[in-house]
Design a protein around this motif. Structure first.
Motif, mmCIF file in Angstrom:
data_model
loop_
_atom_site.group_PDB
_atom_site.id
_atom_site.type_symbol
_atom_site.label_atom_id
_atom_site.label_comp_id
_atom_site.label_asym_id
_atom_site.label_seq_id
_atom_site.Cartn_x
_atom_site.Cartn_y
_atom_site.Cartn_z
ATOM 1 N N VAL A 40 0.817 -1.213 0.000
ATOM 2 C CA VAL A 40 0.000 0.000 0.000
ATOM 3 C C VAL A 40 0.852 1.265 0.000
ATOM 4 C CG1 VAL A 40 -2.189 -0.807 0.961
ATOM 5 C CG2 VAL A 40 -0.311 -0.242 2.504
ATOM 6 N N SER A 41 0.253 2.318 -0.597
ATOM 7 C CA SER A 41 0.810 3.668 -0.536
ATOM 8 C C SER A 41 0.307 4.324 0.739
ATOM 9 C CB SER A 41 0.300 4.515 -1.702
ATOM 10 O OG SER A 41 0.761 4.044 -2.917
ATOM 11 N N ALA A 42 0.781 5.526 0.969
ATOM 12 C CA ALA A 42 0.247 6.352 2.049
ATOM 13 C C ALA A 42 -1.145 6.843 1.652
ATOM 14 C CB ALA A 42 1.170 7.544 2.264
ATOM 15 N N MET A 43 -1.948 7.243 2.631
ATOM 16 C CA MET A 43 -3.256 7.820 2.325
ATOM 17 C C MET A 43 -3.052 9.032 1.410
ATOM 18 S SD MET A 43 -4.794 7.517 6.198
ATOM 19 C CE MET A 43 -6.560 7.689 5.999
ATOM 20 N N GLU A 46 -1.011 12.442 1.932
ATOM 21 C CA GLU A 46 -0.188 12.344 3.135
ATOM 22 C C GLU A 46 1.296 12.627 2.869
ATOM 23 O OE1 GLU A 46 -0.901 12.372 6.111
ATOM 24 O OE2 GLU A 46 0.799 11.560 7.211
ATOM 25 N N THR A 47 1.826 12.054 1.793
ATOM 26 C CA THR A 47 3.243 12.274 1.499
ATOM 27 C C THR A 47 3.501 13.767 1.269
ATOM 28 O OG1 THR A 47 3.261 10.073 0.517
ATOM 29 C CG2 THR A 47 5.198 11.435 0.113
ATOM 30 N N ASN A 48 2.594 14.409 0.535
ATOM 31 C CA ASN A 48 2.734 15.857 0.310
ATOM 32 C C ASN A 48 2.651 16.625 1.621
ATOM 33 O OD1 ASN A 48 2.996 15.601 -2.419
ATOM 34 N ND2 ASN A 48 0.828 15.946 -2.858
ATOM 35 N N GLY A 73 4.115 7.568 6.198
ATOM 36 C CA GLY A 73 2.784 7.520 5.583
ATOM 37 C C GLY A 73 2.362 6.091 5.292
ATOM 38 N N GLU A 74 3.281 5.314 4.768
ATOM 39 C CA GLU A 74 2.985 3.926 4.413
ATOM 40 C C GLU A 74 2.931 3.038 5.658
ATOM 41 O OE1 GLU A 74 4.584 5.935 2.364
ATOM 42 O OE2 GLU A 74 3.643 5.542 0.421
ATOM 43 N N GLN A 75 3.633 3.428 6.696
ATOM 44 C CA GLN A 75 3.581 2.623 7.928
ATOM 45 C C GLN A 75 2.180 2.698 8.547
ATOM 46 O OE1 GLN A 75 6.988 3.072 10.447
ATOM 47 N NE2 GLN A 75 6.036 2.047 12.183
ATOM 48 N N GLY A 135 4.732 0.227 0.913
ATOM 49 C CA GLY A 135 5.363 0.578 -0.355
ATOM 50 C C GLY A 135 6.367 1.697 -0.179
ATOM 51 N N PHE A 136 7.142 1.968 -1.246
ATOM 52 C CA PHE A 136 7.893 3.219 -1.342
ATOM 53 C C PHE A 136 9.154 3.268 -0.488
ATOM 54 C CE2 PHE A 136 7.527 7.887 0.213
ATOM 55 C CZ PHE A 136 8.151 8.457 -0.889
ATOM 56 N N GLN A 137 9.454 2.210 0.277
ATOM 57 C CA GLN A 137 10.554 2.343 1.237
ATOM 58 C C GLN A 137 11.420 1.104 1.338
ATOM 59 O OE1 GLN A 137 8.898 1.381 5.440
ATOM 60 N NE2 GLN A 137 7.375 2.691 4.485
ATOM 61 N N GLY A 149 11.410 7.338 -4.390
ATOM 62 C CA GLY A 149 10.944 8.349 -5.338
ATOM 63 C C GLY A 149 9.433 8.341 -5.417
ATOM 64 N N ARG A 150 8.858 9.489 -5.817
ATOM 65 C CA ARG A 150 7.403 9.609 -5.823
ATOM 66 C C ARG A 150 6.781 8.521 -6.699
ATOM 67 N NH1 ARG A 150 5.311 14.064 -3.424
ATOM 68 N NH2 ARG A 150 3.657 12.548 -3.085
ATOM 69 N N GLY A 151 5.713 7.977 -6.201
ATOM 70 C CA GLY A 151 5.043 6.890 -6.929
ATOM 71 C C GLY A 151 5.748 5.550 -6.748
ATOM 72 N N GLY A 152 6.697 5.499 -5.816
ATOM 73 C CA GLY A 152 7.566 4.331 -5.673
ATOM 74 C C GLY A 152 6.903 3.060 -5.187
ATOM 75 N N SER A 153 5.684 3.153 -4.680
ATOM 76 C CA SER A 153 5.004 1.931 -4.224
ATOM 77 C C SER A 153 4.758 0.970 -5.384
ATOM 78 C CB SER A 153 3.667 2.266 -3.562
ATOM 79 O OG SER A 153 3.891 3.069 -2.437
ATOM 80 N N ASP A 154 4.575 1.518 -6.586
ATOM 81 C CA ASP A 154 4.428 0.652 -7.759
ATOM 82 C C ASP A 154 5.672 -0.220 -7.910
ATOM 83 O OD1 ASP A 154 2.059 1.946 -8.335
ATOM 84 O OD2 ASP A 154 2.946 3.287 -9.835
ATOM 85 N N THR A 155 6.818 0.412 -7.737
ATOM 86 C CA THR A 155 8.077 -0.320 -7.888
ATOM 87 C C THR A 155 8.243 -1.352 -6.776
ATOM 88 O OG1 THR A 155 9.064 1.521 -9.063
ATOM 89 C CG2 THR A 155 10.580 -0.053 -8.082
#
Ligand code: ASP
Ligand code: MG
Length: 406
Positions: A40-43, A46-48, A73-75, A135-137, A149-155
């Motif tokens: 999952v991404s952050a809500m 939230e990252t912004n 955010g992702e936690q 995600g993202f971390q 990087g932004r959008g990194g949860s996809d990766t």
């Protein structure tokens, strides 16, 4: 028993209600007997918000600390989603990137994944649990928290799917797939059942912001079957995959466009070795990315040289070019920042002639002047005046029959 990695973006987990809805969906899939890993991404927002907090303290936040901050955010969402699953009677366990051990390099805020340890995830799956991963971390060699990087949860999702040899990686988002073009510009745009990795890369880098580009590269490299689908409606979405015979029927898969381009021309440049380097070297040194480049044939001993940059870099690039113009004794610098790039993309181009001429004929019939042209193996791009963007996209969409079912 199949293994799936599901990824839910920020809007899909943007409220407690939506997190509960995601939990329902995951529970259903799990009950069919498949193994499910959820990223999952952050809500949404939230990252912004977190970056905003940091910037109130430091104009240029210390990158290591910024990663500690924005990874939270992702936690939050992994914990909440696991709780929502428990509430539904579905056994689940959350992990941060560091707990899994998603090992990255040390480039804070834009780290790259080096290795994923699948032991903990495998053990939890074996116990019949749904595994929920932030995600993202990740963490670097010294256990510093990093982000991708932004959008990194996809990766994260694609990398996990590759590491776990998942059957498919599902990216659940707020659109129900990849479209032939942006439906806001052409309402007749149609969802594609399939698209190749290469086409998706061309579409994504040209501004179709469905997936982080890096995740598509990753999926292509490790041959992860990637499916983009809506978290809000039922449907099979778009499968991003390798080329298949059945796909040969479509000549063009989509039309991408980019509104952020600006064009600079230097005229009357001496036609000598090293001139392209003298023009573009200082631009590169200023860290400005150049997109299209065209040099005319010289009829006297001089030539014209045109290139495009992102509109954000336009003024800086113009200042540099004006200086180069004086240094080279060239004639003048002209510019235009009211241009757009429109591209047709399709692997079918490789084996079919006449695609470019159809494109040019279509634009001509609409009275649209083409200012620049560039081609690659599976893409033809033209630069046209900004005011023609909608018209060009719609005319090409019709000319290549993209509104008709495959
Ligand atoms: N939360 C991060 C971002 O907003 C990562 C992601 O959503 O994929 O960029
Ligand atoms: Mg995203």
């Amino acid at each position: 028993m199949a293994l799936y990695v599901y990824k839910f973006g920020g809007t899909s987990v943007g409220t407690v209600e939506r997190i509960k809805a995601v939990a329902e969906k995951v529970k259903k899939a799990h009950e069919l007997g498949d193994q499910i890993v959820v990223v999952v991404s952050a809500m949404s927002g939230e990252t912004n918000r977190l970056i905003g907090l940091a910037k109130q303290i430091q104009a240029q936040p210390t990158e290591r600390e910024l990663d500690v901050l924005i990874s939270t955010g992702e936690q939050v969402t992994v914990a909440l989603l696991s709780m929502a699953l428990h509430e539904l009677g579905c056994d689940a366990c959350s992990y941060t990137g560091g707990q899994v051990k998603i090992l990255t390099d040390s480039s804070h805020t834009k780290a790259r994944i080096r290795k994923i340890d699948d032991a903990r995830i495998r053990a939890s799956l074996k116990q019949g649990k749904v595994v929920v991963v932030a995600g993202f971390q990740g963490v670097d060699e010294d256990d510093n928290i990093t982000t991708l990087g932004r959008g990194g949860s996809d990766t994260t999702a694609v990398a996990l799917a590759a590491a776990l040899k998942a059957d498919e990686c599902h990216i659940y988002t707020d659109v129900d797939g990849v479209y032939t073009t942006d439906p806001r510009v052409e309402p007749k745009a149609r969802r594609l059942d399939r698209i190749t990795f290469e086409e998706m890369l061309e579409m994504a880098s040209l501004g179709s912001k469905v997936l982080q580009i890096r995740s598509v590269e990753f999926a292509g490299k490790y041959n992860v079957a990637l499916r983009v689908l809506s978290s809000f409606t039922e449907g099979c979405g778009t499968l991003i995959t390798y080329e298949e015979l059945s796909m040969e029927s479509a000549l063009i898969s989509g039309i991408a466009f980019n509104r952020d381009e600006a064009k600079l021309t230097i005229t009357g440049v001496p036609d000598l070795p090293g001139v392209a380097f003298k023009i573009l070297g200082p631009i590169a040194d200023a860290n400005i990315e150049v997109d299209m480049i065209i040099q005319n044939i010289a009829d006297d001993a001089t030539t014209d040289f045109t290139f495009t940059v992102h509109r954000n870099d336009f003024q800086r690039a113009k200042a540099i070019l004006t200086q180069t113009c004086a240094e080279l004794g060239a004639r003048a610098v002209t510019d235009d920042d009211r241009i757009v790039k429109v591209s047709i993309v399709g692997v079918g181009m490789r084996s079919h002639a006449g695609i470019a001429s159809t494109m040019f004929k279509t634009l001509a019939a609409e009275g649209i002047n083409i200012r620049m042209i560039a081609t690659s193996e599976i893409k033809i791009s033209v630069v046209v005046d900004e005011k023609y963007l909608e018209l060009a996209v719609r005319a090409l969409h019709a000319a290549f029959n993209l509104d008709k079912a495959e």
